[in-house]
Write a protein that holds these residues in place. Structure first.
Motif, PDB file in Angstrom:
ATOM      1  N   ASN A 128       2.303   1.664  12.631  1.00 55.58           N
ATOM      2  CA  ASN A 128       2.758   3.020  12.920  1.00 55.58           C
ATOM      3  C   ASN A 128       1.589   4.008  13.051  1.00 55.58           C
ATOM      4  O   ASN A 128       1.798   5.192  13.221  1.00 55.58           O
ATOM      5  N   PHE A 129       0.369   3.527  12.863  1.00 58.12           N
ATOM      6  CA  PHE A 129      -0.849   4.326  12.992  1.00 58.12           C
ATOM      7  C   PHE A 129      -1.009   5.361  11.870  1.00 58.12           C
ATOM      8  O   PHE A 129      -1.799   6.286  11.959  1.00 58.12           O
ATOM      9  N   GLY A 130      -0.261   5.179  10.762  1.00 53.77           N
ATOM     10  CA  GLY A 130      -0.389   6.138   9.666  1.00 53.77           C
ATOM     11  C   GLY A 130      -1.627   5.871   8.836  1.00 53.77           C
ATOM     12  O   GLY A 130      -2.414   6.779   8.542  1.00 53.77           O
ATOM     13  N   ASP A 131      -1.805   4.588   8.470  1.00 50.01           N
ATOM     14  CA  ASP A 131      -2.899   4.250   7.577  1.00 50.01           C
ATOM     15  C   ASP A 131      -4.246   4.503   8.258  1.00 50.01           C
ATOM     16  O   ASP A 131      -5.158   5.089   7.673  1.00 50.01           O
ATOM     17  N   THR A 147      -2.529  -2.470  11.579  1.00 49.47           N
ATOM     18  CA  THR A 147      -1.902  -1.240  12.066  1.00 49.47           C
ATOM     19  C   THR A 147      -0.576  -1.481  12.782  1.00 49.47           C
ATOM     20  O   THR A 147      -0.429  -2.433  13.537  1.00 49.47           O
ATOM     21  N   PHE A 168       0.813  -1.229   0.000  1.00 50.61           N
ATOM     22  CA  PHE A 168       0.000   0.000   0.000  1.00 50.61           C
ATOM     23  C   PHE A 168       0.837   1.264   0.000  1.00 50.61           C
ATOM     24  O   PHE A 168       0.361   2.332  -0.373  1.00 50.61           O
TER      25      PHE A 168
HETATM   26  C1  LIG Z   1       1.954  -4.596   4.813  1.00 55.16           C
HETATM   27  C2  LIG Z   1       1.718  -3.623   5.912  1.00 55.16           C
HETATM   28  N1  LIG Z   1       0.525  -3.618   6.526  1.00 55.16           N
HETATM   29  C3  LIG Z   1       0.256  -2.770   7.525  1.00 55.16           C
HETATM   30  C4  LIG Z   1       1.189  -1.859   7.977  1.00 55.16           C
HETATM   31  C5  LIG Z   1       0.821  -0.922   9.083  1.00 55.16           C
HETATM   32  O1  LIG Z   1       0.537   0.362   8.588  1.00 55.16           O
HETATM   33  P1  LIG Z   1       0.751   1.631   9.507  1.00 55.16           P
HETATM   34  O2  LIG Z   1       2.187   1.625   9.898  1.00 55.16           O
HETATM   35  O3  LIG Z   1       0.403   2.781   8.653  1.00 55.16           O
HETATM   36  O4  LIG Z   1      -0.118   1.467  10.691  1.00 55.16           O
HETATM   37  C6  LIG Z   1       2.461  -1.836   7.373  1.00 55.16           C
HETATM   38  C7  LIG Z   1       3.517  -0.889   7.786  1.00 55.16           C
HETATM   39  O5  LIG Z   1       3.375   0.263   7.786  1.00 55.16           O
HETATM   40  C8  LIG Z   1       2.710  -2.707   6.294  1.00 55.16           C
HETATM   41  O6  LIG Z   1       3.873  -2.657   5.647  1.00 55.16           O
END
Ligand SMILES: Cc1ncc(COP(=O)(O)O)c(C=O)c1O
Ligand SMILES: N[C@@H](CCOP(=O)(O)O)C(=O)O
Length: 462
Positions: free
Chosen positions: A258-261, A256, A111
């Motif tokens: 890093n809590f970005g998405d 989740t 993503f």
């Molecule tokens: C495949 C995948 N899914 C989920 C996440 C978690 O996303 P976030 O870090 O934005 O919460 C990550 C790392 O960011 C990832 O690489």
């Protein structure tokens, strides 16, 4: 649009300066001064837009006239021309309640490409237009690194250094990063965890003198451009369902780390997108699930799991959410973050926790449950989930109520994580771009985790 810091010590700044600043110079995170509010008429008008048209509308709200519309349109069109699916982020119905939004049709099958194809092009645009030096420093648990490198490799005026935890990323992730032999790319494999890599880069960004001297720029989700670009697909998923007659509010289930998405989803909701619940799914590194369920934010013990990209303890975007949870009061946030630094935890009172739980529900998925979910969906629906997506799907299965519609974000292609898939004796065929990686030489330097050693590498490289 101006951008302000969650800690309140940075003068409001324009979009391009916010992108170049990355981490706010006071150690906080940049957020828009006001979140644009969308009327139901606007949502209706946007319902039939293509992904690119929608991205252009949303970015325009946050960029204003800092980038002429024709230039912005070209940036958007170029960024999504590299995707293998014409819908960029298609939504597939899996069963009555569950739809999966496939976010892995970009160049590196994760993503992150949705935002990093755009940010790579944006950096290139800014570098040419303003003659800015772009020296990117990033930390990755596997996907951001590969995607950021792909977004800028070989681009003039840009250099990129990525830190990843040595031998704690999947084989395909490692190959995607380290088989790149462009002279503007440096891969450092750090003896430690992703949290160590993220702490190092945050400390280097917080050293404002060093940051300015070496023109350090961020590609992680501390950079507000990442969040804005990730907001677009929440809208697009909702519109795809609305076009099929589902006009009720939907849940989004988000794997989740890093809590970005999930913060991008929260922002979409604050802009007016009819979201019911944001379902926060973690693996056994479950600090965020514990926060939502118990009101305590406190790192636990690091665990290596089948979803290694989410093996994260300290979530870099959590501060952005706290800022809104506490009524945009930067004084409270500065105090809470200082408390986290000195005491190692944050506890919120019951009434605040109720507000958290009105927006989020959360579930921590154990390793075996993750694999069981992969097997179950493969057998029942002939659909192969990657282990991160499987965490989101398992959480949705656990938490969504009868009759609700949930969109689970599929954050990576299963080919990136065959280590987990093969444990269930499922054989998959790699896409040709991934298969080709296995024959290439690798370029990386293994380093210890001290800031000084990393600084030294950066000074030589930049
Ligand atoms: C495949 C995948 N899914 C989920 C996440 C978690 O996303 P976030 O870090 O934005 O919460 C990550 C790392 O960011 C990832 O690489
Ligand atoms: N899982 C991520 C960790 C970094 O997250 P980011 O969204 O802040 O870049 C990765 O794959 O690197």
């Amino acid at each position: 649009m101006k951008y302000i810091s969650t800690r309140g010590q940075v003068s409001p700044t324009g979009f391009i300066d916010a992108i170049l600043m990355g981490l706010a110079d006071d150690g906080g995170l940049l957020v828009p001064e006001q979140i644009p509010q969308l009327s139901s008429d606007t949502l209706k008008q946007w319902q039939r837009l293509s992904y690119q048209e929608l991205a252009l509308e949303i970015f325009s709200l946050y960029i204003g006239d800092e980038i002429p519309r024709a230039d912005l349109k070209k940036l958007v069109d170029d960024s999504y021309a590299t995707f293998r699916h014409e819908d960029v982020t298609p939504v597939r119905r899996v069963n009555n309640g569950l739809h999966v939004m496939e976010l892995f049709h970009g160049p590196t099958f994760a993503f992150k490409d949705v935002a990093l194809q755009f940010l790579g092009n944006l950096y290139s645009y800014v570098s040419k237009k303003n003659n800015s030096i772009i020296h990117i420093l990033g930390a990755t648990s596997g996907d951001t690194g590969a995607s950021a490198i792909e977004g800028v490799r070989g681009k003039q005026g840009i250099r990129i250094c990525i830190l990843h935890p040595h031998q704690k990323v999947s084989k395909v992730q490692e190959l995607q990063m380290t088989t790149v032999n462009d002279s503007n790319v440096l891969n450092l494999a750090v003896e430690g965890t992703f949290d160590d890599c993220q702490r190092i880069i945050k400390e280097l960004f917080a050293d404002v003198e060093f940051k300015h001297q070496y023109h350090l720029r961020a590609i992680n989700s501390i950079n507000i451009a990442r969040i804005l670009a990730q907001t677009v697909y929440y809208f697009y998923a909702y519109f795809q369902l609305a076009n099929q007659g589902h006009t009720e509010k939907v849940n989004f289930s988000v794997p989740t780390g890093n809590f970005g998405d999930i913060f991008a989803g929260f922002l979409a909701q604050k802009m007016g997108l009819p979201i019911n619940k944001l379902i926060l799914a973690t693996n056994e590194n479950n600090i965020l699930a514990r926060f939502v369920n118990e009101g305590v934010y406190q790192p636990g013990e690091f665990k290596g799991t089948y979803s290694p990209s989410m093996d994260i303890q300290v979530a870099s975007n959590f501060e952005r959410y706290l800022f809104y949870l506490y009524g945009e009061d930067s004084g409270i946030i500065a105090t809470l973050m200082e408390q986290f630094k000195t005491e190692g935890s944050i506890t919120i009172p019951g009434d605040v926790l109720q507000r958290v739980q009105s927006t989020f529900s959360a579930y921590s998925v154990e390793n075996e449950t993750c694999l069981d979910t992969i097997s179950e969906y493969y057998e029942k629906y002939d659909y192969l989930l990657d282990p991160h997506t499987a965490c989101g799907v398992a959480a949705a299965d656990k938490l969504m109520a009868d009759g609700e519609i949930t969109v689970a974000l599929s954050t990576a292609h299963p080919a990136k994580f065959n280590e987990a898939i093969e444990l269930r004796k499922i054989e998959q065929t790699y896409p040709k771009q991934i298969q080709a990686l296995f024959n290439k030489p690798q370029f990386q330097r293994v380093v210890g985790g001290s800031n000084e050693e990393i600084k030294d590498q950066l000074v030589k490289f930049f």
